[in-house]
Design a protein around this motif. Structure first.
Motif, PDB file in Angstrom:
ATOM      1  N   GLU A   1     -62.820 -90.637 -48.525  1.00 38.76           N
ATOM      2  CA  GLU A   1     -61.781 -89.686 -48.138  1.00 38.76           C
ATOM      3  C   GLU A   1     -60.534 -90.437 -47.705  1.00 38.76           C
ATOM      4  O   GLU A   1     -59.418 -90.101 -48.091  1.00 38.76           O
ATOM      5  CB  GLU A   1     -62.251 -88.808 -46.977  1.00 38.76           C
ATOM      6  N   ALA A   2     -60.762 -91.471 -46.884  1.00 38.82           N
ATOM      7  CA  ALA A   2     -59.639 -92.257 -46.378  1.00 38.82           C
ATOM      8  C   ALA A   2     -58.880 -92.902 -47.531  1.00 38.82           C
ATOM      9  O   ALA A   2     -57.649 -92.897 -47.575  1.00 38.82           O
ATOM     10  CB  ALA A   2     -60.146 -93.322 -45.406  1.00 38.82           C
TER      11      ALA A   2
ATOM     12  N   TRP B   1     -48.705 -92.986 -42.101  1.00 41.65           N
ATOM     13  CA  TRP B   1     -48.980 -91.599 -41.700  1.00 41.65           C
ATOM     14  C   TRP B   1     -48.869 -91.468 -40.183  1.00 41.65           C
ATOM     15  O   TRP B   1     -48.236 -90.560 -39.656  1.00 41.65           O
ATOM     16  CB  TRP B   1     -50.384 -91.208 -42.181  1.00 41.65           C
TER      17      TRP B   1
ATOM     18  N   LEU C   1     -45.183 -86.017 -32.427  1.00 46.76           N
ATOM     19  CA  LEU C   1     -46.215 -85.695 -31.442  1.00 46.76           C
ATOM     20  C   LEU C   1     -45.691 -85.932 -30.037  1.00 46.76           C
ATOM     21  O   LEU C   1     -45.917 -85.128 -29.128  1.00 46.76           O
ATOM     22  CB  LEU C   1     -47.453 -86.573 -31.722  1.00 46.76           C
TER      23      LEU C   1
ATOM     24  N   PHE D   1     -53.550 -86.902 -22.447  1.00 49.07           N
ATOM     25  CA  PHE D   1     -54.596 -87.554 -23.239  1.00 49.07           C
ATOM     26  C   PHE D   1     -54.546 -89.079 -23.066  1.00 49.07           C
ATOM     27  O   PHE D   1     -54.304 -89.808 -24.022  1.00 49.07           O
ATOM     28  CB  PHE D   1     -54.427 -87.193 -24.718  1.00 49.07           C
TER      29      PHE D   1
ATOM     30  N   SER E   1     -57.219 -91.179 -25.178  1.00 46.39           N
ATOM     31  CA  SER E   1     -56.897 -91.139 -26.608  1.00 46.39           C
ATOM     32  C   SER E   1     -55.730 -92.058 -26.912  1.00 46.39           C
ATOM     33  O   SER E   1     -55.741 -92.796 -27.900  1.00 46.39           O
ATOM     34  CB  SER E   1     -56.527 -89.708 -27.014  1.00 46.39           C
TER      35      SER E   1
ATOM     36  N   SER F   1     -51.160 -82.171 -45.939  1.00 47.29           N
ATOM     37  CA  SER F   1     -50.505 -83.459 -46.069  1.00 47.29           C
ATOM     38  C   SER F   1     -49.021 -83.257 -46.370  1.00 47.29           C
ATOM     39  O   SER F   1     -48.420 -84.022 -47.091  1.00 47.29           O
ATOM     40  CB  SER F   1     -51.162 -84.272 -47.177  1.00 47.29           C
TER      41      SER F   1
ATOM     42  N   ALA G   1     -62.117 -81.709 -45.619  1.00 50.83           N
ATOM     43  CA  ALA G   1     -61.924 -83.141 -45.438  1.00 50.83           C
ATOM     44  C   ALA G   1     -60.979 -83.392 -44.268  1.00 50.83           C
ATOM     45  O   ALA G   1     -59.888 -82.836 -44.218  1.00 50.83           O
ATOM     46  CB  ALA G   1     -61.353 -83.762 -46.702  1.00 50.83           C
ATOM     47  N   VAL G   2     -61.409 -84.218 -43.302  1.00 55.58           N
ATOM     48  CA  VAL G   2     -60.574 -84.447 -42.131  1.00 55.58           C
ATOM     49  C   VAL G   2     -60.361 -85.931 -41.897  1.00 55.58           C
ATOM     50  O   VAL G   2     -60.400 -86.396 -40.774  1.00 55.58           O
ATOM     51  CB  VAL G   2     -61.169 -83.800 -40.864  1.00 55.58           C
ATOM     52  N   SER G   3     -60.126 -86.638 -42.988  1.00 56.08           N
ATOM     53  CA  SER G   3     -59.895 -88.065 -42.862  1.00 56.08           C
ATOM     54  C   SER G   3     -58.728 -88.327 -41.919  1.00 56.08           C
ATOM     55  O   SER G   3     -58.760 -89.238 -41.107  1.00 56.08           O
ATOM     56  CB  SER G   3     -59.604 -88.657 -44.232  1.00 56.08           C
ATOM     57  N   ARG G   4     -57.692 -87.532 -42.080  1.00 58.09           N
ATOM     58  CA  ARG G   4     -56.599 -87.557 -41.110  1.00 58.09           C
ATOM     59  C   ARG G   4     -56.597 -86.223 -40.393  1.00 58.09           C
ATOM     60  O   ARG G   4     -56.100 -85.231 -40.914  1.00 58.09           O
ATOM     61  CB  ARG G   4     -55.273 -87.775 -41.833  1.00 58.09           C
ATOM     62  N   PRO G   5     -57.173 -86.208 -39.192  1.00 56.98           N
ATOM     63  CA  PRO G   5     -57.372 -84.924 -38.515  1.00 56.98           C
ATOM     64  C   PRO G   5     -56.055 -84.248 -38.187  1.00 56.98           C
ATOM     65  O   PRO G   5     -55.046 -84.921 -37.951  1.00 56.98           O
ATOM     66  CB  PRO G   5     -58.112 -85.332 -37.235  1.00 56.98           C
TER      67      PRO G   5
ATOM     68  N   LEU H   1     -53.494 -83.037 -35.941  1.00 54.78           N
ATOM     69  CA  LEU H   1     -53.272 -83.469 -34.552  1.00 54.78           C
ATOM     70  C   LEU H   1     -52.835 -82.319 -33.665  1.00 54.78           C
ATOM     71  O   LEU H   1     -51.785 -82.367 -33.026  1.00 54.78           O
ATOM     72  CB  LEU H   1     -52.246 -84.603 -34.532  1.00 54.78           C
TER      73      LEU H   1
ATOM     74  N   MET I   1     -56.972 -82.991 -30.144  1.00 53.45           N
ATOM     75  CA  MET I   1     -56.670 -84.030 -29.155  1.00 53.45           C
ATOM     76  C   MET I   1     -57.617 -83.923 -27.950  1.00 53.45           C
ATOM     77  O   MET I   1     -58.153 -84.939 -27.477  1.00 53.45           O
ATOM     78  CB  MET I   1     -55.221 -83.889 -28.681  1.00 53.45           C
TER      79      MET I   1
END
Lengths: 254, 254
Positions: free
Chosen positions: A177-178, A192, A200, A209, A212, B8, B126-130, B132, B137
């Motif tokens: 996936e990555a 990214w 953010l 957070f 994190s 994305s 697919a959550v390769s890049r969750p 945010l 968080m």
DNA sequence: ATCGAACTGGGTACAGTGTACGAAGAATAT
DNA sequence: ATATTCTTCGTACACTGTACCCAGTTCGAT
């Protein structure tokens, strides 16, 4: 969505297809295609263009025939996927490595990992009920042999190989996936991340957070990416086999 | 295929959507819908009819509006899935249990398992890049807290929570697939097995697979099914935490 | 009060998907 | 020669996400 379902049609038809025991008729025109040829074409498409591109029309195009022609050879797309799966399982080297159960299980995990990386579409085919073809059977037999005679019960043996397979599936899925998301988006993880952080900071209250923020920053610096798949695979496999070792030791002591 | 890809698109747009910081215009007609309402409807469809049924048209029908109207509120389906994910992560109880890191990691695993079982469609996103969002968080922060201050490095902390999450994902995916395939096919695992065995006996040479035959039979008798998901989950989680314990002990000794 | 700008709802269209059905033709058994 | 069986494959159907466009609504500025 991208979950294909493995075949669930007539068991007799499916098994005859998988073991190539289909009775061939004497009358009528000679078939222009073969199951092998269709599977080969389907694998070519799935390997190079992904499972979403592997439509019946696309495979038929690859063979220069009409889409409906394929249905003379396989009952449907689900069954074609079954044969594709069984076929690629045949690529597993199934090396018998010297050493104890841990070395063998380690080898099982690494061989499966290689196969998934070579055929990433496998990750998106649901195999809750595996296609009982010759290669699937040989794979199961080989994997059970890795944990045979070390004091585990039959149930524990099955649970252990299932656990290792499940772990590898999950780990490789994350890694693939990555990899795919980089191609898909044209951005590396770092790019990214850098594209998101300023927004953010502006939108979210990052003081809420602290862990994190600290851990995310460290991980980013250490691996040049939020997620390093090789490291994750090694770490996870190590922990998993440590856990199995604890059980094996337990059984040996009693 | 059934893999949905997480958003994305424009980071700013996505984050503003997730944190509900979208600037609302002063001119023009008052919007008839809200993002919350759309997400609620989408979750209703996904939870009850599965992710394949959750099309933009289906969600719009649920709200009594046209499909294209949804695109006034979310950039696309991928971003809608992002908001859905972030929203359901908010359902995690995030209980702070008494005890050591193992009790806390165990709780993390079980909470995630419950969530996946409640919203099985999550497994196919697919959550390769969750995404945010606020809930994602908060989840990460809560999970890191379970392994904070036990001697692991930041990188090991991240790898550990990633490992546990990956394990739970894989284990529940297998369990849910098993459950769904029963509904889909109208057969239990035992019925499926009994429908295949006579054909397999006829077509394949089962003498070539002695271990598979022995272990398969035992497992079938013991659990009344080739795959018992509760047992597999407990076994795997136990092994995994044993493995982490070995690392924690190692770090404490050095 | 008027008018243009900004905004919303949503219809239509396009290029895809798996596969049911049936027509047309080819090869073989009788 | 003919009936039977088997082949290829075009058409059709009900879906998908979403680009594009137009009509209608509301507000700010004049």
């Amino acid at each position: 969505m991208t979950q294909e379902y493995s075949g669930s049609g007539d068991p007799a038809k499916s098994l005859e297809l998988l073991w190539r025991k289909r009775p061939q008729p004497t009358r009528g025109p000679k078939p222009a295609l073969t199951v092998e040829g269709i599977v080969e074409a389907a694998l070519r498409v799935a390997d190079t263009e992904g499972i979403t591109a592997m439509s019946m029309r696309r495979v038929a195009d690859e063979l220069g025939s009409g889409a409906m022609t394929l249905y003379r050879y396989v009952p449907g797309k689900a069954e074609l996927l079954d044969v594709m799966l069984d076929t690629v399982y045949g690529e597993l080297p199934k090396r018998v490595v010297p050493g104890d159960w841990r070395a063998k299980l380690d080898e099982v995990a690494r061989e499966n990992r290689e196969l998934y990386l070579k055929h990433p579409w496998m990750l998106h085919v649901a195999v809750s009920r595996p296609p009982l073809g010759p290669q699937v059977m040989a794979k199961y037999e080989y994997e059970l042999a890795a944990v045979e005679g070390i004091g585990l019960t039959d149930v524990e043996m099955d649970a252990t190989v299932t656990l290792v397979n499940g772990y590898v599936h999950g780990a490789v899925r994350a890694a693939v996936e990555a990899r795919q998301v980089i191609q898909h988006s044209g951005m590396t993880d770092k790019q990214w991340w850098l594209a998101h952080v300023p927004h953010l900071d502006r939108i979210a209250d990052i003081d809420s957070f602290p862990l994190s923020t600290r851990v995310g920053t460290t991980v980013g610096q250490e691996f040049d990416a939020p997620y390093d798949s090789d490291h994750a695979f090694e770490y996870g496999l190590g922990r998993l086999l440590d856990g199995v070792a604890a059980l094996v030791k337990d059984r040996a002591e009693i």
